[in-house]
Design an enzyme around this catalytic site. Structure first.
Site, PDB file in Angstrom:
ATOM      1  N   THR A  73      53.290  83.924  46.516  1.00  0.00           N
ATOM      2  CA  THR A  73      53.639  84.213  45.066  1.00  0.00           C
ATOM      3  C   THR A  73      52.559  84.403  44.302  1.00  0.00           C
ATOM      4  O   THR A  73      52.679  85.199  43.215  1.00  0.00           O
ATOM      5  CB  THR A  73      54.247  82.614  44.578  1.00  0.00           C
ATOM      6  OG1 THR A  73      55.334  82.588  45.495  1.00  0.00           O
ATOM      7  CG2 THR A  73      54.664  82.789  43.207  1.00  0.00           C
ATOM      8  N   THR A  94      51.920  79.282  48.866  1.00  0.00           N
ATOM      9  CA  THR A  94      52.004  77.867  49.408  1.00  0.00           C
ATOM     10  C   THR A  94      52.678  77.162  50.310  1.00  0.00           C
ATOM     11  O   THR A  94      52.598  75.887  50.630  1.00  0.00           O
ATOM     12  CB  THR A  94      52.443  77.355  47.874  1.00  0.00           C
ATOM     13  OG1 THR A  94      53.750  77.511  47.446  1.00  0.00           O
ATOM     14  CG2 THR A  94      51.439  77.559  46.649  1.00  0.00           C
TER      15      THR A  94
END
Ligand code: ASP
Length: 323
Positions: free
Chosen positions: A13, A88
């Protein structure tokens, strides 16, 4: 004098953008690369992008690639610190893999973001900046691989993603962060007590991860044996216990010299051999199950993969899991 810091962008991201429909997607250009000039006053940055993947696409093969890049850049180009940007979802796994395998006495920091680059409150550039500061800090040497997000410094060993979307998602249950990043500097308040590093040339074994639940039986363990897995990690109940119907399958794996490592599915604490009833921790240890010293399931799985690349001796593997 500015430090020579290697920045390795791998995707996630932190390098994606939100499109008008609200989907977060990778673009043709990584926005972080364009933003690097804003960070050049902090360090002598050397940026590479060996792959560009959402982190659910990352496997031990990419982790191994990162290990080799870091070791090579340290020995051939004298980099003094490394920052890796990463999705993540599996960030803690890559960080822990590198913690267990990289031979280079320099700070290695892994970071990511919960909001993509064009969202309001995007945290990527800020986390990258904090990570460069940590990787440049003399105090970060000898702390193992570190995970830096949201002004906190965590060890790769203890950190885990705890929230699907909150920017404070990375936490170290039980232990907390070992330092913080402030506007004025990088402050460590703890040091890891044990550092381990294993020599591996590649990952070729298969290790599975099973989560225990009320009523778990032996069928999955028999399937794992039939599928020729080399090891299995079980996220056991509570202090380290399993339903009695699963014990026979676990015994069948151990009889075939396939290591079975136990962690707890509890968020805090350490799985131990406390209960003596059938399927209790003491019973499981008597059958040869290996107890892991407080790792979560995904990290124990990586550790078992690495341990199996290093040795097939069950007692040596048991010893590796005491740390
Ligand atoms: N799904 C994304 C990934 O891990 C999440 C993130 O980067 O925060 O690539």
């Amino acid at each position: 004098m500015k430090k020579k810091i290697l920045v390795i962008h791998t995707g996630g991201t932190i390098s994606m953008m939100e499109d008008p429909t609200g989907s977060v997607i990778p673009g043709s250009e990584n926005p972080l690369v364009a933003q690097t000039s804003q960070l050049e006053s902090m360090a002598e940055l050397y940026v590479i992008e060996p792959f560009h993947l959402p982190s659910p696409h990352v496997t031990p093969r990419e982790m191994m690639e990162l290990k080799l890049i870091i070791e090579n850049e340290y020995s051939s180009h004298g980099v003094e610190g490394v920052v890796i940007t990463h999705g993540t979802d599996t960030l803690e796994e890559t960080a822990y893999f590198l913690d267990l395998t990289v031979k280079a006495p320099i700070p290695i920091v892994v970071t990511g973001a919960m909001r993509s680059s064009n969202e309001i409150g995007a945290d990527g550039l800020y986390n990258l900046m904090s990570s460069i500061r940590v990787a440049s800090s003399e105090d970060a040497i000898d702390k193992g691989v570190l995970v830096v997000l949201n002004d906190e410094i965590h060890t790769a060993k203890n950190v885990t993603k705890t929230h699907t979307s909150n920017v404070s998602t990375f936490q170290s249950p039980q232990y907390g962060p070992i330092g913080i990043v402030t506007k004025r500097g990088v402050v460590f308040h703890h040091s890891p007590t044990y550092k381990e590093c294993y020599n591996i040339n590649g990952i070729s074994n298969k290790v599975s991860l099973i989560k225990a639940y009320a009523g778990l039986d032996s069928s999955l363990f028999h399937a794992i044996k039939e599928l020729d897995y080399d090891g299995v990690v079980v996220e056991a109940l509570g202090q380290g216990n399993l339903p009695p119907a699963s014990v026979e399958g676990i015994k069948a794996l151990i009889e075939k010299n396939i290591p079975v490592v136990l962690v707890s599915r509890c968020f805090n604490g350490i799985a131990q051999d406390i209960y003596g009833y059938e399927g209790g921790g003491k019973d499981l240890r008597d059958h040869g199950v290996i107890f892991s010293n407080g790792l979560n399931g995904q990290k124990a799985r990586l550790k078992l993969l690495i341990a199996l690349s290093h040795t097939k001796d069950i007692e040596e593997i048991r010893d590796i899991f005491t740390h």
